[in-house]
Design a protein around this motif. Structure first.
Motif, PDB file in Angstrom:
ATOM      1  N   LEU A   6       0.827  -1.202   0.000  1.00  0.00           N
ATOM      2  CA  LEU A   6       0.000   0.000   0.000  1.00  0.00           C
ATOM      3  C   LEU A   6       0.865   1.257   0.000  1.00  0.00           C
ATOM      4  CD1 LEU A   6      -2.668  -1.144   2.615  1.00  0.00           C
ATOM      5  CD2 LEU A   6      -2.963  -0.987   0.126  1.00  0.00           C
ATOM      6  N   PRO A   7       0.568   2.219  -0.883  1.00  0.00           N
ATOM      7  CA  PRO A   7       1.362   3.456  -0.926  1.00  0.00           C
ATOM      8  C   PRO A   7       1.002   4.381   0.234  1.00  0.00           C
ATOM      9  CG  PRO A   7      -0.442   3.577  -2.494  1.00  0.00           C
ATOM     10  CD  PRO A   7      -0.484   2.198  -1.910  1.00  0.00           C
ATOM     11  N   GLY A   8       1.960   5.214   0.642  1.00  0.00           N
ATOM     12  CA  GLY A   8       1.680   6.183   1.688  1.00  0.00           C
ATOM     13  C   GLY A   8       2.931   6.580   2.452  1.00  0.00           C
ATOM     14  N   ASP A   9       2.985   7.856   2.850  1.00  0.00           N
ATOM     15  CA  ASP A   9       4.078   8.288   3.719  1.00  0.00           C
ATOM     16  C   ASP A   9       3.727   7.928   5.163  1.00  0.00           C
ATOM     17  OD1 ASP A   9       2.121  10.114   4.389  1.00  0.00           O
ATOM     18  OD2 ASP A   9       3.441  11.857   4.315  1.00  0.00           O
ATOM     19  N   GLY A  10       4.509   8.419   6.124  1.00  0.00           N
ATOM     20  CA  GLY A  10       4.284   8.056   7.510  1.00  0.00           C
ATOM     21  C   GLY A  10       2.914   8.461   8.020  1.00  0.00           C
ATOM     22  N   THR A  11       2.440   9.659   7.628  1.00  0.00           N
ATOM     23  CA  THR A  11       1.132  10.132   8.092  1.00  0.00           C
ATOM     24  C   THR A  11       0.012   9.267   7.543  1.00  0.00           C
ATOM     25  OG1 THR A  11       1.982  12.402   8.157  1.00  0.00           O
ATOM     26  CG2 THR A  11      -0.405  12.127   8.208  1.00  0.00           C
ATOM     27  N   VAL A  12       0.093   8.928   6.257  1.00  0.00           N
ATOM     28  CA  VAL A  12      -0.928   8.075   5.644  1.00  0.00           C
ATOM     29  C   VAL A  12      -0.949   6.696   6.306  1.00  0.00           C
ATOM     30  CG1 VAL A  12      -1.572   6.838   3.533  1.00  0.00           C
ATOM     31  CG2 VAL A  12      -0.978   9.274   3.437  1.00  0.00           C
ATOM     32  N   MET A  13       0.240   6.148   6.570  1.00  0.00           N
ATOM     33  CA  MET A  13       0.289   4.809   7.164  1.00  0.00           C
ATOM     34  C   MET A  13      -0.272   4.812   8.584  1.00  0.00           C
ATOM     35  SD  MET A  13       1.197   3.334   4.509  1.00  0.00           S
ATOM     36  CE  MET A  13       1.284   1.634   5.080  1.00  0.00           C
ATOM     37  N   LEU A  14      -0.075   5.898   9.320  1.00  0.00           N
ATOM     38  CA  LEU A  14      -0.680   5.997  10.652  1.00  0.00           C
ATOM     39  C   LEU A  14      -2.206   6.016  10.546  1.00  0.00           C
ATOM     40  CD1 LEU A  14       1.650   8.579  12.456  1.00  0.00           C
ATOM     41  CD2 LEU A  14       1.349   6.143  13.025  1.00  0.00           C
ATOM     42  N   LYS A  15      -2.720   6.703   9.556  1.00  0.00           N
ATOM     43  CA  LYS A  15      -4.167   6.734   9.367  1.00  0.00           C
ATOM     44  C   LYS A  15      -4.687   5.361   8.950  1.00  0.00           C
ATOM     45  CE  LYS A  15      -4.446  11.679   8.408  1.00  0.00           C
ATOM     46  NZ  LYS A  15      -5.184  11.995   9.649  1.00  0.00           N
ATOM     47  N   ARG A  16      -3.895   4.631   8.174  1.00  0.00           N
ATOM     48  CA  ARG A  16      -4.284   3.261   7.832  1.00  0.00           C
ATOM     49  C   ARG A  16      -4.342   2.400   9.097  1.00  0.00           C
ATOM     50  NH1 ARG A  16      -4.250   2.466   2.311  1.00  0.00           N
ATOM     51  NH2 ARG A  16      -2.711   3.556   1.019  1.00  0.00           N
ATOM     52  N   ASP A  17      -3.358   2.559   9.972  1.00  0.00           N
ATOM     53  CA  ASP A  17      -3.345   1.784  11.221  1.00  0.00           C
ATOM     54  C   ASP A  17      -4.572   2.097  12.071  1.00  0.00           C
ATOM     55  OD1 ASP A  17      -0.952   0.589  10.554  1.00  0.00           O
ATOM     56  OD2 ASP A  17       0.291   1.993  11.705  1.00  0.00           O
ATOM     57  N   ASP A  18      -4.928   3.382  12.152  1.00  0.00           N
ATOM     58  CA  ASP A  18      -6.125   3.764  12.911  1.00  0.00           C
ATOM     59  C   ASP A  18      -7.380   3.150  12.292  1.00  0.00           C
ATOM     60  OD1 ASP A  18      -4.573   5.259  14.627  1.00  0.00           O
ATOM     61  OD2 ASP A  18      -4.990   7.172  13.632  1.00  0.00           O
ATOM     62  N   ALA A  19      -7.408   3.121  10.965  1.00  0.00           N
ATOM     63  CA  ALA A  19      -8.585   2.587  10.274  1.00  0.00           C
ATOM     64  C   ALA A  19      -8.757   1.098  10.534  1.00  0.00           C
ATOM     65  CB  ALA A  19      -8.463   2.857   8.772  1.00  0.00           C
ATOM     66  N   ILE A  20      -7.666   0.339  10.484  1.00  0.00           N
ATOM     67  CA  ILE A  20      -7.811  -1.108  10.709  1.00  0.00           C
ATOM     68  C   ILE A  20      -8.148  -1.390  12.170  1.00  0.00           C
ATOM     69  CG2 ILE A  20      -5.424  -1.751  11.239  1.00  0.00           C
ATOM     70  CD1 ILE A  20      -7.858  -3.605   8.876  1.00  0.00           C
ATOM     71  N   GLU A  21      -7.704  -0.526  13.082  1.00  0.00           N
ATOM     72  CA  GLU A  21      -8.089  -0.687  14.484  1.00  0.00           C
ATOM     73  C   GLU A  21      -9.601  -0.505  14.641  1.00  0.00           C
ATOM     74  OE1 GLU A  21      -6.385  -1.735  17.140  1.00  0.00           O
ATOM     75  OE2 GLU A  21      -4.763  -2.126  15.700  1.00  0.00           O
ATOM     76  N   ALA A  22     -10.172   0.425  13.887  1.00  0.00           N
ATOM     77  CA  ALA A  22     -11.624   0.608  13.922  1.00  0.00           C
ATOM     78  C   ALA A  22     -12.342  -0.636  13.422  1.00  0.00           C
ATOM     79  CB  ALA A  22     -12.014   1.823  13.079  1.00  0.00           C
ATOM     80  N   ILE A  23     -11.781  -1.272  12.394  1.00  0.00           N
ATOM     81  CA  ILE A  23     -12.386  -2.507  11.884  1.00  0.00           C
ATOM     82  C   ILE A  23     -12.235  -3.634  12.897  1.00  0.00           C
ATOM     83  CG2 ILE A  23     -12.203  -4.272  10.074  1.00  0.00           C
ATOM     84  CD1 ILE A  23     -11.418  -1.994   8.154  1.00  0.00           C
ATOM     85  N   LYS A  24     -11.095  -3.669  13.584  1.00  0.00           N
ATOM     86  CA  LYS A  24     -10.882  -4.704  14.603  1.00  0.00           C
ATOM     87  C   LYS A  24     -11.896  -4.599  15.743  1.00  0.00           C
ATOM     88  CE  LYS A  24      -5.899  -5.406  13.916  1.00  0.00           C
ATOM     89  NZ  LYS A  24      -4.549  -5.223  14.517  1.00  0.00           N
TER      90      LYS A  24
END
Length: 422
Positions: free
Chosen positions: A27-45
């Protein structure tokens, strides 16, 4: 002592979490984008939404999303002819945008993968609320799409068609647009495919002062697809947005519409048609915030339900305390063609200002048998007569678009749907 137990994850939840782990490195993304991805998957969890969540009361996603297909790298969707002849096409084929973007006067087009990589799209990945399951799913997995910027004063002489096409597997796409002051454009968002798929799609548009945009969403997924979509818009001073939504496919569909007026004189128009058949479930949920004075909105939704289909329209209009002189009207009308079909409507008004004109209404009806008899008595067979009555029920919504080419194209799609499901 209180013991809190975490509900056992469903197969779909487990599949999404596993897929994120498998695809994270792709998945593409800088550090900020990847942090938002991590937050998003936590919401799914924490679990997919259930009917206990008010905004998901009629669409229990945790129960209805029975399975999630794997990503299919071999899936090969192909661009298709546009709905309106002569339109400029921006295709996204199984989640991948075209490396060759068209050159359009007054328009800048960028692949979203580039905006993810450099992090400039990161602010747009924020959830709009605590129950933003579609936003979380898309943020976690989105890898491509388009960012389109229309220059101030530009007037597009041809519609711009954004095609999100799938051929199976999972597809997660984001379409972001900024329309400059005084610009004018017609945008067609095409959502279709031919595979068993999970599709998430988020569209975002920001209208500057005096911009005028007509945006059409035409969703025709096959009855093997789950389609989870979101349309978000901010309307600046004296801007005008006309949004037309046609749902005519999909096994499980949720189309969210989130609109906020941020400038005085902003005008929002929503017209929608839901054509529901078979054993399908379609949910259109709208949240509209009138946040400043002197703004207007009208929403008219027409639904045709046959077979064992189930439909939902939830529309909430929030009029903020300082949004005096707001004029907001909402109506939802449903035509039931089957005893086994059902449609749930929940219009809401939350008003904190005292100088406003606001109202809402809802109706449910069947075909008038006297009208049917009248047509059949003049030599028209029953199926054709029913088709004429159904078309009359939704035609006035289409004709409000006041563009002959678009009206013709949409009526052709309506005729095709009724020929199959009428």
């Amino acid at each position: 002592m209180n013991i809190h137990t975490t509900p056992q994850r469903t197969p779909a939840e487990t599949a999404l979490i596993d897929a994120f782990s498998d695809r994270l490195s792709l998945l593409p993304g800088d550090g900020t984008v990847m942090l938002k991805r991590d937050d998003a998957i936590e919401a799914i969890k924490s679990g997919l939404p259930t009917r206990r969540i008010e905004s998901w009361h009629y669409t229990d996603l945790r129960r209805l999303l029975n399975a999630v297909p794997d990503f299919d790298p071999a899936a090969a969707a192909k661009a298709i002819a546009p709905i309106v002849e002569g339109s400029v096409i921006l295709p996204v084929l199984n989640g991948v945008s075209s490396a060759k973007v068209p050159v359009i006067d007054g328009v800048i087009v960028q692949r979203l993968s580039e905006k993810l990589t450099d992090g400039s799209i990161a602010p747009g990945l924020d959830p709009y609320g605590t129950d933003d399951a579609i936003g979380a799913l898309n943020t976690a997995f989105v890898a491509d799409g388009y960012f389109v910027e229309i220059a101030g004063g530009a007037e597009l002489d041809k519609p711009l068609e954004l095609q999100n096409l799938q051929a199976g597997g999972q597809t997660h796409v984001r379409l972001a647009m900024r329309v400059g002051a005084g610009a004018k454009a017609v945008i067609v968002e095409r959502q279709t495919g031919d595979g068993a798929a999970l599709v998430s799609s988020v569209s975002q548009i920001l209208l500057d002062e005096g911009a005028d945009v007509t945006w059409l969403i035409v969703q025709e997924q096959p009855d093997t697809a789950t389609h989870l979509a979101q349309f978000k818009a901010h309307l600046g001073k004296n801007s005008k947005l006309t949004l037309f939504v046609m749902n005519a496919g999909g096994k499980l569909v949720r189309q969210e519409i989130v609109v906020k007026t941020t400038g005085e004189g902003a005008d929002f128009t929503l017209r929608g048609i839901n054509l529901l058949a078979g054993d399908t479930h379609t949910d259109v949920t709208m949240v509209l915030d009138h946040a400043v004075p002197h703004t207007a909105s009208t929403e008219v939704i027409r639904n045709v339900v046959t077979g064992r289909a189930r439909g939902v329209f939830q529309g909430r209009i929030n009029v903020h305390q300082y949004a005096q002189k707001t004029n907001a009207k909402m109506a939802c009308n449903t035509l039931l063609l089957s005893d086994d079909g059902e449609f749930s409507t929940k219009p809401e008004l939350e008003i904190f200002a005292d100088d406003v004109i606001c109202g809402h209404g809802a109706t449910v009806t069947e075909i008038d048998h006297s009208h049917l008899f009248y047509l059949m008595a003049r030599g028209i067979d029953e199926k054709s007569a029913r088709g004429l009555l159904v078309k009359a029920f939704v035609a006035e919504v289409i004709e409000e678009l006041d563009d002959e080419a678009i009206v013709e194209a949409l009526e052709t799609r309506l005729d095709g749907w009724f020929a199959t499901h009428g």
